[in-house]
Write a protein that holds these residues in place. Sequence first.
Motif, mmCIF file in Angstrom:
data_model
loop_
_atom_site.group_PDB
_atom_site.id
_atom_site.type_symbol
_atom_site.label_atom_id
_atom_site.label_comp_id
_atom_site.label_asym_id
_atom_site.label_seq_id
_atom_site.Cartn_x
_atom_site.Cartn_y
_atom_site.Cartn_z
ATOM 1 N N GLU A 88 0.837 -1.211 0.000
ATOM 2 C CA GLU A 88 0.000 0.000 0.000
ATOM 3 C C GLU A 88 0.868 1.257 0.000
ATOM 4 N N TYR A 89 1.934 1.254 0.794
ATOM 5 C CA TYR A 89 2.821 2.411 0.860
ATOM 6 C C TYR A 89 3.533 2.639 -0.478
ATOM 7 N N SER A 92 1.205 4.062 -3.049
ATOM 8 C CA SER A 92 0.888 5.474 -2.823
ATOM 9 C C SER A 92 2.060 6.382 -3.188
ATOM 10 N N LYS A 98 -3.234 -0.174 -6.162
ATOM 11 C CA LYS A 98 -2.676 -1.265 -5.359
ATOM 12 C C LYS A 98 -2.564 -2.557 -6.155
#
Length: 135
Positions: A88-89, A92, A98
């Motif tokens: 997820e990081y 982003s 995702k």
Amino acid sequence: MDNRELSWALMAPNKKKSKSKGEPDESTQSSGKYPACIRSISPTSVAISIHAKPGSKLATITDMNDEALGVQIDAPAKDGEANAALLEYISSVIGVKKRQVSIGCGSKSRDKVVIVEEVTLHTVFDALNRALNSQ
């Protein structure tokens, strides 16, 4: 790309020792514009060698070198929580969905290879470098 080529592309860069003190080893010499931890595995896919550091208070990129991208993860290393938080990081930071980010290998290790699809090497490097320098 067949399975043999893909497995070769997913392998982390070699950690070689220099042969003598006077000669720098190949891994420390600049082989191009991008560090060896970020490499193209197809025209639209990029592999990133990552050294994950789970259990941090904040998700952040700590360093980038030829061996790996250092990433602190704000989730514990149990039941796949840190892997999910890492994906997820990274999605982003790079600015992709995702579903475009997956773990190629190392799901049970701190050293992982993350695959990002439908992006260029230049896009990934710029996004990671911006995140590293904005801290």
